[in-house]
Write an enzyme that holds these catalytic residues in place. Structure first.
Site, mmCIF file in Angstrom:
data_model
loop_
_atom_site.group_PDB
_atom_site.id
_atom_site.type_symbol
_atom_site.label_atom_id
_atom_site.label_comp_id
_atom_site.label_asym_id
_atom_site.label_seq_id
_atom_site.Cartn_x
_atom_site.Cartn_y
_atom_site.Cartn_z
ATOM 1 N N ARG A 237 -5.540 0.811 -6.602
ATOM 2 C CA ARG A 237 -4.221 1.348 -6.210
ATOM 3 C C ARG A 237 -3.738 2.410 -7.190
ATOM 4 N NH1 ARG A 237 -2.267 -1.987 -2.138
ATOM 5 N NH2 ARG A 237 -2.556 -4.220 -2.392
ATOM 6 N N ASP B 214 -4.398 1.729 10.868
ATOM 7 C CA ASP B 214 -5.822 1.485 11.098
ATOM 8 C C ASP B 214 -5.955 0.913 12.513
ATOM 9 O OD1 ASP B 214 -8.575 1.075 10.215
ATOM 10 O OD2 ASP B 214 -8.082 -1.010 9.851
ATOM 11 N N VAL C 148 -10.974 3.548 2.776
ATOM 12 C CA VAL C 148 -10.563 4.411 1.655
ATOM 13 C C VAL C 148 -9.772 3.599 0.619
ATOM 14 C CG1 VAL C 148 -10.522 6.597 2.936
ATOM 15 C CG2 VAL C 148 -8.494 5.133 2.960
ATOM 16 N N GLY D 194 0.768 -1.235 0.000
ATOM 17 C CA GLY D 194 0.000 0.000 0.000
ATOM 18 C C GLY D 194 0.802 1.290 0.000
ATOM 19 N N LYS E 235 -5.997 6.461 11.241
ATOM 20 C CA LYS E 235 -7.395 6.373 11.692
ATOM 21 C C LYS E 235 -7.391 6.118 13.194
ATOM 22 C CE LYS E 235 -9.477 3.885 7.762
ATOM 23 N NZ LYS E 235 -9.961 2.523 7.421
#
Ligand code: 5GP
Length: 178
Positions: free
Chosen positions: A168, A106, A156, A48, A134
Protein backbone atom coordinates in the site's frame (compact mmCIF):
# COMPACT_ATOMS: atom_id res chain seq x y z
CA UNK A 1 10.92 2.09 -11.22
CA UNK A 2 11.90 -1.54 -11.49
CA UNK A 3 10.42 -4.98 -10.87
CA UNK A 4 9.52 -5.54 -7.21
CA UNK A 5 8.61 -8.51 -5.01
CA UNK A 6 5.62 -8.40 -2.65
CA UNK A 7 5.26 -11.56 -0.53
CA UNK A 8 5.83 -14.39 -3.04
CA UNK A 9 4.94 -12.51 -6.26
CA UNK A 10 6.74 -10.23 -8.68
CA UNK A 11 5.20 -7.00 -9.95
CA UNK A 12 6.29 -4.71 -12.79
CA UNK A 13 5.89 -0.91 -13.01
CA UNK A 14 2.54 0.08 -14.50
CA UNK A 15 1.45 3.66 -13.61
CA UNK A 16 3.97 6.18 -12.26
CA UNK A 17 3.17 8.57 -9.42
CA UNK A 18 3.41 11.46 -11.89
CA UNK A 19 0.89 9.88 -14.30
CA UNK A 20 -1.47 9.13 -11.40
CA UNK A 21 -1.34 12.65 -9.95
CA UNK A 22 -1.75 14.30 -13.35
CA UNK A 23 -4.81 12.22 -14.14
CA UNK A 24 -6.34 12.83 -10.69
CA UNK A 25 -6.04 16.58 -11.32
CA UNK A 26 -8.00 16.21 -14.56
CA UNK A 27 -10.75 14.19 -12.85
CA UNK A 28 -10.85 16.65 -9.93
CA UNK A 29 -11.33 19.48 -12.42
CA UNK A 30 -14.36 17.64 -13.89
CA UNK A 31 -15.80 17.22 -10.39
CA UNK A 32 -15.11 20.88 -9.55
CA UNK A 33 -17.02 21.94 -12.66
CA UNK A 34 -19.92 19.53 -12.04
CA UNK A 35 -20.33 20.42 -8.35
CA UNK A 36 -19.67 24.15 -8.51
CA UNK A 37 -21.82 25.95 -5.93
CA UNK A 38 -22.77 22.75 -4.10
CA UNK A 39 -21.19 21.13 -1.03
CA UNK A 40 -20.57 17.50 -2.00
CA UNK A 41 -19.80 14.78 0.53
CA UNK A 42 -17.05 12.37 -0.49
CA UNK A 43 -17.41 8.91 1.05
CA UNK A 44 -14.07 7.16 0.74
CA UNK A 45 -13.99 3.39 1.07
CA UNK A 46 -11.12 2.13 3.20
CA UNK A 47 -8.60 0.65 3.08
CA UNK A 48 -7.57 0.81 -0.53
CA UNK A 49 -8.76 4.31 -1.41
CA UNK A 50 -6.93 6.31 1.24
CA UNK A 51 -4.20 7.68 -1.06
CA UNK A 52 -6.54 8.31 -3.97
CA UNK A 53 -9.12 9.99 -1.72
CA UNK A 54 -6.45 12.26 -0.21
CA UNK A 55 -5.00 13.34 -3.56
CA UNK A 56 -8.41 13.78 -5.18
CA UNK A 57 -9.76 15.75 -2.23
CA UNK A 58 -6.72 18.06 -2.20
CA UNK A 59 -7.67 19.08 -5.73
CA UNK A 60 -11.32 19.81 -4.95
CA UNK A 61 -11.85 23.55 -4.71
CA UNK A 62 -15.59 23.81 -4.04
CA UNK A 63 -16.69 23.51 -0.37
CA UNK A 64 -16.71 19.79 0.31
CA UNK A 65 -16.70 17.25 3.13
CA UNK A 66 -15.16 13.83 3.35
CA UNK A 67 -15.85 10.80 5.54
CA UNK A 68 -14.60 7.23 5.55
CA UNK A 69 -16.16 3.82 5.75
CA UNK A 70 -14.51 0.44 5.63
CA UNK A 71 -15.73 -2.43 3.48
CA UNK A 72 -13.79 -5.59 2.82
CA UNK A 73 -14.12 -8.28 0.18
CA UNK A 74 -10.63 -9.27 -0.89
CA UNK A 75 -8.19 -11.93 0.30
CA UNK A 76 -4.88 -12.32 -1.53
CA UNK A 77 -5.18 -11.84 -5.29
CA UNK A 78 -8.71 -13.30 -5.60
CA UNK A 79 -11.96 -11.79 -4.36
CA UNK A 80 -13.42 -13.66 -1.37
CA UNK A 81 -16.97 -13.23 -2.65
CA UNK A 82 -18.38 -11.65 0.49
CA UNK A 83 -18.56 -7.99 1.43
CA UNK A 84 -18.67 -6.93 5.06
CA UNK A 85 -19.05 -3.48 6.60
CA UNK A 86 -16.17 -3.14 9.04
CA UNK A 87 -16.67 0.57 9.82
CA UNK A 88 -20.04 2.07 8.92
CA UNK A 89 -21.22 5.50 7.84
CA UNK A 90 -21.54 8.07 10.62
CA UNK A 91 -22.96 10.92 8.50
CA UNK A 92 -26.50 11.86 7.55
CA UNK A 93 -26.52 11.81 3.75
CA UNK A 94 -30.18 12.70 3.17
CA UNK A 95 -30.38 15.45 0.52
CA UNK A 96 -26.57 15.54 0.17
CA UNK A 97 -24.64 15.29 -3.09
CA UNK A 98 -22.59 12.17 -2.45
CA UNK A 99 -19.49 11.02 -4.33
CA UNK A 100 -18.31 7.52 -3.46
CA UNK A 101 -14.53 7.39 -3.72
CA UNK A 102 -13.14 3.91 -4.38
CA UNK A 103 -9.71 2.58 -5.32
CA UNK A 104 -10.82 0.08 -7.95
CA UNK A 105 -13.94 -1.43 -9.44
CA UNK A 106 -13.11 -5.04 -10.25
CA UNK A 107 -16.11 -7.40 -10.16
CA UNK A 108 -18.32 -4.56 -8.91
CA UNK A 109 -19.40 -6.65 -5.91
CA UNK A 110 -18.33 -4.10 -3.27
CA UNK A 111 -20.20 -1.16 -4.80
CA UNK A 112 -23.24 -3.24 -5.71
CA UNK A 113 -23.46 -4.04 -1.99
CA UNK A 114 -22.89 -0.46 -0.83
CA UNK A 115 -24.79 1.71 -3.33
CA UNK A 116 -28.31 0.42 -2.44
CA UNK A 117 -27.59 1.16 1.24
CA UNK A 118 -26.83 4.77 0.34
CA UNK A 119 -29.80 5.14 -2.01
CA UNK A 120 -32.05 4.03 0.88
CA UNK A 121 -30.88 7.12 2.76
CA UNK A 122 -32.11 9.42 -0.03
CA UNK A 123 -29.08 11.47 -1.05
CA UNK A 124 -29.77 14.37 -3.44
CA UNK A 125 -27.44 12.66 -5.92
CA UNK A 126 -24.99 9.77 -5.90
CA UNK A 127 -21.94 9.38 -8.13
CA UNK A 128 -18.91 7.12 -8.12
CA UNK A 129 -15.29 8.23 -8.55
CA UNK A 130 -12.68 5.50 -8.99
CA UNK A 131 -8.96 5.45 -9.48
CA UNK A 132 -9.00 2.22 -11.50
CA UNK A 133 -11.68 0.36 -13.40
CA UNK A 134 -11.33 -3.19 -14.74
CA UNK A 135 -14.34 -3.54 -17.09
CA UNK A 136 -13.27 -7.05 -18.16
CA UNK A 137 -13.71 -8.31 -14.59
CA UNK A 138 -17.32 -7.12 -14.36
CA UNK A 139 -19.81 -9.45 -12.64
CA UNK A 140 -22.07 -6.81 -11.08
CA UNK A 141 -23.23 -3.72 -12.97
CA UNK A 142 -22.15 -0.52 -11.18
CA UNK A 143 -22.07 3.06 -12.45
CA UNK A 144 -18.60 4.56 -12.78
CA UNK A 145 -19.06 8.30 -13.22
CA UNK A 146 -15.47 9.49 -12.81
CA UNK A 147 -12.60 7.17 -13.66
CA UNK A 148 -8.88 7.91 -13.65
CA UNK A 149 -7.67 4.78 -15.48
CA UNK A 150 -9.36 1.87 -17.25
CA UNK A 151 -7.04 -1.10 -16.87
CA UNK A 152 -6.86 -4.74 -18.03
CA UNK A 153 -7.98 -7.58 -15.79
CA UNK A 154 -4.64 -8.06 -14.03
CA UNK A 155 -3.89 -7.74 -10.33
CA UNK A 156 -2.20 -4.47 -9.31
CA UNK A 157 -0.59 -3.16 -6.11
CA UNK A 158 0.61 0.18 -4.83
CA UNK A 159 -0.76 3.66 -4.19
CA UNK A 160 -3.02 2.33 -1.44
CA UNK A 161 -3.79 -1.06 -2.99
CA UNK A 162 -2.34 -4.10 -1.25
CA UNK A 163 -1.44 -7.70 -1.82
CA UNK A 164 -2.22 -9.45 1.48
CA UNK A 165 -1.54 -6.32 3.48
CA UNK A 166 1.66 -5.25 1.77
CA UNK A 167 2.37 -2.78 -1.03
CA UNK A 168 0.00 0.00 0.00
CA UNK A 169 2.91 2.36 0.70
CA UNK A 170 4.23 2.26 -2.88
CA UNK A 171 3.74 5.69 -4.46
CA UNK A 172 3.13 4.22 -7.93
CA UNK A 173 1.13 1.25 -9.24
CA UNK A 174 2.62 -2.11 -10.20
CA UNK A 175 1.05 -4.96 -12.18
CA UNK A 176 1.43 -8.66 -11.44
CA UNK A 177 4.14 -10.13 -13.65
CA UNK A 178 2.98 -13.03 -15.84
P1 5GP B 1 -14.85 -5.62 -6.40
O1 5GP B 1 -15.81 -5.70 -5.26
O2 5GP B 1 -15.18 -4.58 -7.44
O3 5GP B 1 -14.60 -6.98 -7.02
O4 5GP B 1 -13.45 -5.24 -5.80
C1 5GP B 1 -13.30 -4.16 -5.01
C2 5GP B 1 -12.15 -4.30 -4.07
O5 5GP B 1 -11.29 -5.40 -4.32
C3 5GP B 1 -11.30 -3.08 -4.22
O6 5GP B 1 -11.74 -2.05 -3.38
C4 5GP B 1 -9.92 -3.58 -3.86
O7 5GP B 1 -9.70 -3.43 -2.48
C5 5GP B 1 -9.94 -5.03 -4.23
N1 5GP B 1 -9.30 -5.26 -5.55
C6 5GP B 1 -9.90 -5.50 -6.74
N2 5GP B 1 -8.99 -5.64 -7.73
C7 5GP B 1 -7.78 -5.46 -7.15
C8 5GP B 1 -6.44 -5.45 -7.65
O8 5GP B 1 -6.13 -5.64 -8.85
N3 5GP B 1 -5.47 -5.23 -6.73
C9 5GP B 1 -5.72 -5.02 -5.41
N4 5GP B 1 -4.67 -4.81 -4.64
N5 5GP B 1 -6.96 -5.01 -4.91
C10 5GP B 1 -7.98 -5.23 -5.77
Amino acid sequence: MSRIKVHDKYFVPYLSEKEILERIKVVAAQINADYSGTKPLFIAILNGSFMFAADLFKNICTDAEICFIKLASYKGTKTSGQVVTAIGLDMDIKDRHVIITEDIVDTGRTLSYFIPQLINQQPASLKVAVLLHKPDAKVFEVPVDYCCFTIPNKFVVGYGLDYDGLGRNLSSIYQLEI
